[in-house]
Design a protein around this motif. Structure first.
Motif, mmCIF file in Angstrom:
data_model
loop_
_atom_site.group_PDB
_atom_site.id
_atom_site.type_symbol
_atom_site.label_atom_id
_atom_site.label_comp_id
_atom_site.label_asym_id
_atom_site.label_seq_id
_atom_site.Cartn_x
_atom_site.Cartn_y
_atom_site.Cartn_z
ATOM 1 N N GLN A 34 -38.835 7.710 10.614
ATOM 2 C CA GLN A 34 -39.407 7.599 9.274
ATOM 3 C C GLN A 34 -40.685 6.775 9.213
ATOM 4 O O GLN A 34 -41.428 6.877 8.250
ATOM 5 C CB GLN A 34 -38.373 7.001 8.299
ATOM 6 N N VAL A 35 -40.899 5.909 10.197
ATOM 7 C CA VAL A 35 -42.092 5.059 10.158
ATOM 8 C C VAL A 35 -43.037 5.382 11.324
ATOM 9 O O VAL A 35 -44.185 5.764 11.109
ATOM 10 C CB VAL A 35 -41.723 3.552 10.171
ATOM 11 N N LYS B 178 -41.012 -3.737 9.212
ATOM 12 C CA LYS B 178 -40.267 -4.866 8.660
ATOM 13 C C LYS B 178 -39.632 -4.481 7.325
ATOM 14 O O LYS B 178 -38.461 -4.790 7.068
ATOM 15 C CB LYS B 178 -41.225 -6.052 8.473
ATOM 16 N N ALA B 179 -40.413 -3.797 6.487
ATOM 17 C CA ALA B 179 -39.881 -3.357 5.199
ATOM 18 C C ALA B 179 -38.680 -2.442 5.419
ATOM 19 O O ALA B 179 -37.651 -2.573 4.752
ATOM 20 C CB ALA B 179 -40.969 -2.639 4.398
ATOM 21 N N ALA B 180 -38.806 -1.530 6.397
ATOM 22 C CA ALA B 180 -37.693 -0.612 6.679
ATOM 23 C C ALA B 180 -36.461 -1.384 7.132
ATOM 24 O O ALA B 180 -35.346 -1.136 6.669
ATOM 25 C CB ALA B 180 -38.109 0.405 7.741
ATOM 26 N N ARG B 181 -36.685 -2.367 8.010
ATOM 27 C CA ARG B 181 -35.547 -3.158 8.496
ATOM 28 C C ARG B 181 -34.872 -3.917 7.361
ATOM 29 O O ARG B 181 -33.669 -4.092 7.344
ATOM 30 C CB ARG B 181 -36.014 -4.139 9.577
ATOM 31 N N ASP C 223 -45.716 -4.164 9.344
ATOM 32 C CA ASP C 223 -45.267 -4.454 7.982
ATOM 33 C C ASP C 223 -44.309 -3.379 7.488
ATOM 34 O O ASP C 223 -43.304 -3.671 6.844
ATOM 35 C CB ASP C 223 -46.464 -4.551 7.027
ATOM 36 N N LEU C 224 -44.644 -2.131 7.810
ATOM 37 C CA LEU C 224 -43.781 -1.030 7.375
ATOM 38 C C LEU C 224 -42.434 -1.093 8.089
ATOM 39 O O LEU C 224 -41.392 -0.856 7.492
ATOM 40 C CB LEU C 224 -44.450 0.318 7.641
ATOM 41 N N ASP D 22 -33.993 5.295 12.613
ATOM 42 C CA ASP D 22 -34.631 5.504 11.296
ATOM 43 C C ASP D 22 -36.087 5.079 11.360
ATOM 44 O O ASP D 22 -36.973 5.765 10.855
ATOM 45 C CB ASP D 22 -33.952 4.646 10.214
ATOM 46 N N LYS E 40 -31.955 1.563 10.859
ATOM 47 C CA LYS E 40 -31.611 1.494 12.270
ATOM 48 C C LYS E 40 -32.864 1.835 13.089
ATOM 49 O O LYS E 40 -33.789 2.447 12.549
ATOM 50 C CB LYS E 40 -30.525 2.518 12.597
ATOM 51 N N PRO F 180 -44.101 9.650 11.571
ATOM 52 C CA PRO F 180 -45.083 10.134 10.580
ATOM 53 C C PRO F 180 -46.395 9.360 10.634
ATOM 54 O O PRO F 180 -47.464 9.933 10.427
ATOM 55 C CB PRO F 180 -44.385 9.950 9.227
ATOM 56 N N GLY F 181 -46.314 8.065 10.950
ATOM 57 C CA GLY F 181 -47.527 7.269 11.028
ATOM 58 C C GLY F 181 -48.419 7.676 12.190
ATOM 59 O O GLY F 181 -49.624 7.418 12.186
#
Lengths: 259, 264
Positions: free
Chosen positions: A172-173, A157-160, A154-155, A168, A165, A176-177
């Motif tokens: 960023q996802v 998808k939100a980033a996309r 989900d994260l 990214d 890119k 850190p996750g």
């Protein structure tokens, strides 16, 4: 909150009490002649001997040698495990390519490679570091891999949707996750690296806690041997606790780990 | 020409195990004017989320086309922003960090990111909570952050995928009113997916009713209720008759119900 604190303190108190109880029982059992001190020594003798070894510098030398190997092997395992784990977690092909080695690692005992390392690296420090490195590598690699691979869809998808890119999304996802899972891998790795160092020292070394254990063991000097065993246990507990602390710091997500 | 033009749209999925192909949506024709608030309503499995994700550029089209301002949609773009369901905030980032996220991803260069983020956080009424993390917020507050994140990138079209679906009825009503208040300011074109009939009517200029097998548009209903709106219109006669009409549609769908899993 207060109740929780009480229970946590209570657990600590009970744990301490049972440890003290064991020591007292150990001492009494030997003093009363139930157990031959040759097999197990006594807490008071171990303590006296510890002070002697501390005075003459043996403790510092052995702990120093063991920690030296530990830091090197753990450092290498951390770098290699995290880098390979990230690559394998992100690129399916890398994971497939590395899979057979991980299978070997899981199914074959690492110590079995010991003679090979002796042949390649000789007796002593390099071999110890290599063995401990292999011990620690698997959980670090495996945890990093699963952390990156099980990225929150989900994260991502939100980033996309915001035009992220792939890089990214990784930085960023996925990354850190994965930090909490990676930290758990490092905690397991620390215990295994220490085990690896001590086991390798048992077989062939001229310094270190593992070396001291076999050396006094072969001389049947139980008390002197017990000193090093107790130090290894304490070292393991302390190192693992440090990692547990760091782990709890990173997975609460009250800290902005991204910034 | 309308701002969003969807022509003869079809989206097929391949089932992972059986390799069987099924249509999530088919033959969809829809035009949306600039500044229009359009809600898409339908029972689960009617492909309403798929349709929205297609407009967002997050799923591939099998047939037909989607054009925004005459430009073919081929992927996500800065002209659109999506408000997702609950779990789409980065848990390790603060409210401000999350609102900044979309701006960072778009390489936004319209000034100071922090200032822009704070402006949006004020807009959704969370100024006091800008340093909180998602796990410290209620569901309603999290969705405010989600809305702020989408609005921050200043999109032409706002896409919302059941944003209030996980909230309780009361909070949901408050959030609906709040959303309209925010929307009234800029009147951005909005596409809002929901399965809640009242929500669909309350927000919309136009309701798109979808049916299933495969997902298709059954009817497009104009809503002429006056704006600005508040909860009072829920009791108006016009509202009641719209509700009745939508209910009939959904009931019809339910009776022909098959167990089809919704593909998001």
């Amino acid at each position: 909150m207060i109740v929780e604190l009480f229970y946590r303190r209570q657990a600590l108190i009970l744990g301490t009490l049972s440890m003290i109880g064991l020591l007292v029982f150990w001492q009494i059992a030997v003093d009363a002649g139930l157990i031959n001190p040759f097999f197990i020594s006594t807490p008071s003798q171990v303590w006296t001997e510890f002070l002697v070894q501390f005075e003459d510098g043996q403790v510092a030398a052995n702990v120093g040698a063991t920690l030296y190997c530990f830091v090197w092997s753990m450092g290498l395992a951390t770098v290699v495990g995290i880098v390979l784990g990230m690559l394998a977690g992100w690129f399916r092909d890398v994971e497939s390519a590395l899979e057979p080695f991980i299978w070997f690692k899981y199914s074959a005992p690492t110590v079995a490679f010991y003679p090979l390392f002796i042949a390649w690296l000789g007796y002593g420090t390099p071999t110890i570091i290599a063995i401990a490195f292999l011990f620690a590598l698997t959980p670090i690699y495996a945890n990093t891999l699963s952390g990156i691979k099980n990225i929150d869809r989900d994260l991502a998808k939100a980033a996309r949707s915001f035009g992220a890119k792939p890089l990214d999304i990784f930085l960023q996802v996925a990354l850190p996750g994965s930090v909490p899972v990676m930290m758990a891998g490092l905690r397991l790795g620390v215990g295994r690296a220490l085990t690896g160092v001590v086991v390798a020292e048992l077989f062939g070394a001229n310094a270190g806690l593992g070396y001291a254990i076999t050396y006094y063991g072969q001389l049947m000097q139980t008390t002197k041997m017990m000193v090093s065993i107790v130090i290894v246990i304490l070292l393991g507990v302390i190192l693992t606790q440090i990692l547990s602390f760091l782990e709890s710091k990173t997975d609460s997500w009250r800290v902005d780990s991204g910034r | 020409m309308a701002q969003i033009e969807i022509r003869d749209l079809g989206i097929d999925y391949r089932k992972p195990k059986s390799n069987e192909v099924f249509s999530a949506v088919d033959n969809v024709e829809l035009s949306i004017e600039k500044g229009e608030f359009v809600t898409i309503v339908g029972s689960s499995g009617c492909g309403k989320s798929t349709l929205l994700m297609a407009v967002a550029g997050l799923v591939n089209l099998s047939r037909g086309s989607i054009k925004i301002d005459g430009k073919q949609v081929t992927g996500p773009g800065p002209d659109r922003a999506v408000v997702f369901q609950e779990a789409s905030l980065l848990p390790w980032r603060s409210v401000r960090g999350n609102v900044k996220f979309g701006l960072e991803m778009q390489r936004w260069n319209g000034g100071d990111l922090n200032e822009r983020a704070m402006q949006m956080i004020r807009l959704v009424g969370l100024s006091r909570f800008s340093d909180y993390h998602p796990h410290q917020l209620s569901g309603g507050m999290r969705q405010r952050v989600n809305i702020a994140r989408a609005l921050a990138v200043d999109p032409d079209v706002l896409l919302m995928d059941e944003p209030f679906g996980a909230l309780d009825a009361q909070t949901r009503e408050i959030m609906g009113t709040e959303l309209l208040r925010i929307w009234e300011r800029h009147k951005k074109t909005a596409l809002f997916v929901t399965h809640d009939i009242d929500e669909a009517i309350f927000l919309a200029d136009k309701i798109v009713v979808m049916g299933r097998n495969p997902g298709h548009i059954k009817e497009v209903i104009k809503v002429d209720l006056p704006r600005p709106r508040d909860e009072a219109i829920l009791d108006s006669d016009d509202f009641h008759s719209l509700r009745k009409r939508l209910r009939a549609h959904l009931a019809e769908d339910m009776s022909s119900m098959q167990l089809v899993k919704e593909v998001a």
